[in-house]
Design a protein around this motif. Structure first.
Motif, PDB file in Angstrom:
ATOM      1  N   ALA A 174     -38.027  25.342  37.368  1.00 39.04           N
ATOM      2  CA  ALA A 174     -39.081  25.092  38.352  1.00 39.04           C
ATOM      3  C   ALA A 174     -39.476  26.382  39.064  1.00 39.04           C
ATOM      4  N   ALA A 175     -38.523  27.235  39.371  1.00 38.17           N
ATOM      5  CA  ALA A 175     -38.813  28.477  40.072  1.00 38.17           C
ATOM      6  C   ALA A 175     -39.654  29.431  39.229  1.00 38.17           C
ATOM      7  N   ARG A 176     -39.583  29.276  37.894  1.00 39.51           N
ATOM      8  CA  ARG A 176     -40.309  30.193  37.003  1.00 39.51           C
ATOM      9  C   ARG A 176     -41.511  29.543  36.335  1.00 39.51           C
ATOM     10  N   GLY A 177     -41.853  28.329  36.751  1.00 34.95           N
ATOM     11  CA  GLY A 177     -42.998  27.649  36.164  1.00 34.95           C
ATOM     12  C   GLY A 177     -42.770  27.200  34.738  1.00 34.95           C
ATOM     13  N   VAL A 178     -41.512  26.988  34.359  1.00 41.94           N
ATOM     14  CA  VAL A 178     -41.149  26.549  33.012  1.00 41.94           C
ATOM     15  C   VAL A 178     -40.871  25.053  33.046  1.00 41.94           C
ATOM     16  N   GLU A 179     -41.429  24.314  32.099  1.00 40.62           N
ATOM     17  CA  GLU A 179     -41.168  22.879  32.032  1.00 40.62           C
ATOM     18  C   GLU A 179     -39.797  22.639  31.388  1.00 40.62           C
ATOM     19  N   LEU A 180     -39.092  21.638  31.897  1.00 37.23           N
ATOM     20  CA  LEU A 180     -37.801  21.249  31.340  1.00 37.23           C
ATOM     21  C   LEU A 180     -37.895  19.828  30.811  1.00 37.23           C
ATOM     22  N   LEU A 181     -37.602  19.663  29.524  1.00 35.70           N
ATOM     23  CA  LEU A 181     -37.557  18.340  28.894  1.00 35.70           C
ATOM     24  C   LEU A 181     -36.108  18.030  28.553  1.00 35.70           C
ATOM     25  N   VAL A 182     -35.593  16.923  29.092  1.00 31.82           N
ATOM     26  CA  VAL A 182     -34.216  16.502  28.847  1.00 31.82           C
ATOM     27  C   VAL A 182     -34.225  15.234  28.000  1.00 31.82           C
ATOM     28  N   ASP A 183     -33.558  15.284  26.866  1.00 28.96           N
ATOM     29  CA  ASP A 183     -33.387  14.117  26.003  1.00 28.96           C
ATOM     30  C   ASP A 183     -32.198  13.312  26.539  1.00 28.96           C
ATOM     31  N   ALA A 184     -32.490  12.137  27.084  1.00 27.97           N
ATOM     32  CA  ALA A 184     -31.459  11.306  27.718  1.00 27.97           C
ATOM     33  C   ALA A 184     -31.041  10.137  26.846  1.00 27.97           C
ATOM     34  N   TYR A 185     -31.348  10.179  25.555  1.00 29.81           N
ATOM     35  CA  TYR A 185     -31.102   9.021  24.695  1.00 29.81           C
ATOM     36  C   TYR A 185     -29.630   8.618  24.688  1.00 29.81           C
ATOM     37  N   HIS A 186     -28.714   9.594  24.648  1.00 34.38           N
ATOM     38  CA  HIS A 186     -27.283   9.272  24.585  1.00 34.38           C
ATOM     39  C   HIS A 186     -26.650   9.169  25.971  1.00 34.38           C
ATOM     40  N   ALA A 187     -27.488   9.189  27.003  1.00 36.56           N
ATOM     41  CA  ALA A 187     -26.988   8.987  28.364  1.00 36.56           C
ATOM     42  C   ALA A 187     -27.342   7.609  28.889  1.00 36.56           C
ATOM     43  N   LEU A 188     -28.585   7.173  28.663  1.00 37.06           N
ATOM     44  CA  LEU A 188     -29.027   5.905  29.236  1.00 37.06           C
ATOM     45  C   LEU A 188     -28.260   4.733  28.641  1.00 37.06           C
ATOM     46  N   GLY A 189     -27.685   3.932  29.510  1.00 40.75           N
ATOM     47  CA  GLY A 189     -26.898   2.795  29.070  1.00 40.75           C
ATOM     48  C   GLY A 189     -25.457   3.135  28.767  1.00 40.75           C
ATOM     49  N   ALA A 190     -25.166   4.426  28.614  1.00 42.43           N
ATOM     50  CA  ALA A 190     -23.805   4.860  28.332  1.00 42.43           C
ATOM     51  C   ALA A 190     -23.111   5.372  29.581  1.00 42.43           C
ATOM     52  N   MET A 191     -23.901   5.792  30.575  1.00 41.36           N
ATOM     53  CA  MET A 191     -23.367   6.380  31.793  1.00 41.36           C
ATOM     54  C   MET A 191     -24.460   6.372  32.850  1.00 41.36           C
ATOM     55  N   PRO A 192     -24.104   6.443  34.121  1.00 41.92           N
ATOM     56  CA  PRO A 192     -25.136   6.553  35.159  1.00 41.92           C
ATOM     57  C   PRO A 192     -25.943   7.832  34.953  1.00 41.92           C
ATOM     58  N   PHE A 193     -27.261   7.724  35.101  1.00 44.08           N
ATOM     59  CA  PHE A 193     -28.133   8.881  34.930  1.00 44.08           C
ATOM     60  C   PHE A 193     -29.260   8.808  35.953  1.00 44.08           C
ATOM     61  N   ALA A 194     -28.866   8.709  37.218  1.00 42.00           N
ATOM     62  CA  ALA A 194     -29.845   8.670  38.306  1.00 42.00           C
ATOM     63  C   ALA A 194     -30.395  10.072  38.512  1.00 42.00           C
ATOM     64  N   LEU A 195     -31.706  10.232  38.402  1.00 36.11           N
ATOM     65  CA  LEU A 195     -32.306  11.562  38.466  1.00 36.11           C
ATOM     66  C   LEU A 195     -32.003  12.299  39.771  1.00 36.11           C
ATOM     67  N   PRO A 196     -32.055  11.630  40.924  1.00 40.89           N
ATOM     68  CA  PRO A 196     -31.704  12.366  42.146  1.00 40.89           C
ATOM     69  C   PRO A 196     -30.275  12.886  42.119  1.00 40.89           C
ATOM     70  N   ALA A 197     -29.362  12.107  41.577  1.00 33.07           N
ATOM     71  CA  ALA A 197     -27.945  12.499  41.571  1.00 33.07           C
ATOM     72  C   ALA A 197     -27.672  13.668  40.633  1.00 33.07           C
ATOM     73  N   VAL A 198     -28.394  13.725  39.514  1.00 35.78           N
ATOM     74  CA  VAL A 198     -28.160  14.812  38.553  1.00 35.78           C
ATOM     75  C   VAL A 198     -29.118  15.978  38.747  1.00 35.78           C
ATOM     76  N   GLY A 199     -29.980  15.884  39.762  1.00 35.56           N
ATOM     77  CA  GLY A 199     -30.855  16.997  40.089  1.00 35.56           C
ATOM     78  C   GLY A 199     -31.990  17.220  39.124  1.00 35.56           C
ATOM     79  N   LEU A 200     -32.510  16.143  38.527  1.00 40.52           N
ATOM     80  CA  LEU A 200     -33.554  16.285  37.515  1.00 40.52           C
ATOM     81  C   LEU A 200     -34.885  15.687  37.947  1.00 40.52           C
ATOM     82  N   GLY A 201     -35.130  15.655  39.241  1.00 37.51           N
ATOM     83  CA  GLY A 201     -36.403  15.118  39.713  1.00 37.51           C
ATOM     84  C   GLY A 201     -37.613  15.892  39.228  1.00 37.51           C
ATOM     85  N   SER A 202     -37.445  17.189  38.943  1.00 35.16           N
ATOM     86  CA  SER A 202     -38.566  18.017  38.496  1.00 35.16           C
ATOM     87  C   SER A 202     -38.681  18.097  36.986  1.00 35.16           C
TER      88      SER A 202
END
Length: 392
Positions: A174-202
């Motif tokens: 975010a500080a460098r204007g670079v987009e971040l794409l996170v593949d959460a396929y193996h996280a959702l349903g397997a573990m908590p993945f709340a965006l605020p908690a993992v710092g991925l709101g941006s």
């Protein structure tokens, strides 16, 4: 028998050893009801079915938003993560920033497409995914002014390793204007993945329900970060105009809806959303929250690992990473073996469904399996391994 198994009679989960939980989980019986409901709506309403179908799509969005703890999140739906990733890439300013950064641990959706783009179109840098403990930091170091996006998984699909430090990576991007794409396929349903908690709101988040969420095919999503509301993907379907129909016509400009609507596709089969809506309601009724599922998978993976260790097999034939605590893995047990494909076939012959990727034999439990089934599967793995070892 696991009490949940009675809800999966069509897949006969109590009668089979289905260690495919990391890939294709069984569908609960309510999924069939959703498929039939889709047919009945089409038969009754004909083209008028779309009002009901769009309501099902919104129910699916609500389910994904809840998993992400992102109640106001902008989510575009798609039949596959591939089509959604293409729309994401096509929305980037790739004329000014022609560089993408990713890892060698990504699923084939990213691996293949980025490799092809790197041949003739863009500059693609691929970092080693291991050691995973430094991956986020290493990706951040390569996200420079010429980088359009960083693309990485939250949990690696080959061996279930959880990638730490993604929140710090998001801040750096975010500080460098670079987009971040996170593949959460193996996280959702397997573990908590709340965006605020993992710092991925941006961050952009892509994922779907074919695996741990038991939604079946055709249920994928792309979550847009707040700063992306004005982007216009070049790969675009006519559904992206729906929300723009009331705007003043601009012959010189292709119209788009706002937010996630701009990333919509085209005419699709809504049956997948009918099925998914029923399954999401079922998960809610059974209390299958991310926290409950994580506890279930942790216990099951621990059991698989303990029973595997008790076999006393030669690590040169088949072993596992015992240097990393099991709580740093997702929802399946990956075994390292040069005979992964042969062992997978031998397990199938013994009535155990699992899969292999390269040197990894992947054993995926599921919340509807009981301990006796997991123990039986490991016992048959021992038989198969000893048989392979005795071959000339």
């Amino acid at each position: 028998m696991n009490p949940l198994a009675r809800h999966y009679t069509r897949f006969r989960v109590a009668e089979r050893l289905l260690l495919t939980g990391h890939s294709h989980q069984a569908w609960p019986d309510v999924a069939r009801e959703g498929v039939l409901e889709a047919f009945e709506d089409a038969a009754r309403e004909v083209d008028g079915k779309w009002g009901r179908a769009l309501a099902k799509a919104e129910r699916v969005r609500e389910g994904f938003r809840a998993l992400l703890a992102d109640p106001g999140g902008e989510l575009a739906l798609g039949g596959s993560t591939h089509e959604l990733v293409l729309r994401f890439l096509s929305a980037l300013d790739l004329r000014r920033r022609r560089r993408l950064v990713t890892t060698d641990g990504e699923f084939h959706t990213l691996r293949r497409q980025l490799a092809r783009l790197g041949e003739d179109w863009l500059e693609v840098e691929v970092l080693p995914a291991r050691p995973v403990d430094t991956l986020a930091e290493r990706l951040a170091a390569r996200a420079g002014d010429r980088t359009a996006a960083v693309l990485v998984s939250a949990v690696l699909y080959e061996d279930a390793r959880i990638v730490p430090g993604l929140g710090g990576l998001a801040e750096a991007c975010a500080a460098r204007g670079v987009e971040l794409l996170v593949d959460a396929y193996h996280a959702l349903g397997a573990m908590p993945f709340a965006l605020p908690a993992v710092g991925l709101g941006s961050a952009w988040i892509v994922g779907g329900g074919y695996k741990y969420l038991q939604l079946g095919e055709g249920n994928c999503f792309l979550r847009l970060p707040p700063h992306a509301r004005g982007l216009r993907p070049a790969v675009t379907g006519w559904y992206a105009e729906f929300d723009a129909l009331a705007d003043a016509p601009r012959p010189d400009l292709v119209p788009y809806g706002r937010g996630a609507a701009a990333f919509a596709g085209s005419t699709y089969d809504p049956t997948s959303h009918y099925r998914a809506a029923r399954v999401m309601d079922y998960f809610g009724a059974q209390g299958l929250t991310p926290e409950a599922l994580r506890a279930s998978y942790r216990r099951q993976v621990d059991l698989l690992a303990a029973r595997f260790d008790a076999l006393g097999l030669d690590d040169a034939l088949v072993g596992r990473d015992r240097s990393t605590p099991l709580d740093r893995f997702g929802a399946f047990l990956a075994l390292d073996t040069p005979r992964a494909a042969a062992l997978q076939r031998a397990l199938v012959a013994r009535g155990v469904l699992a899969d292999s990727r390269g040197r990894h034999l992947r054993l995926g439990p599921a919340p509807y399996l009981d301990d006796a089934q997991l123990e039986a599967a490991i016992e048959r793995l021992g038989e198969a391994a000893r048989e392979l070892r005795s071959e000339p």
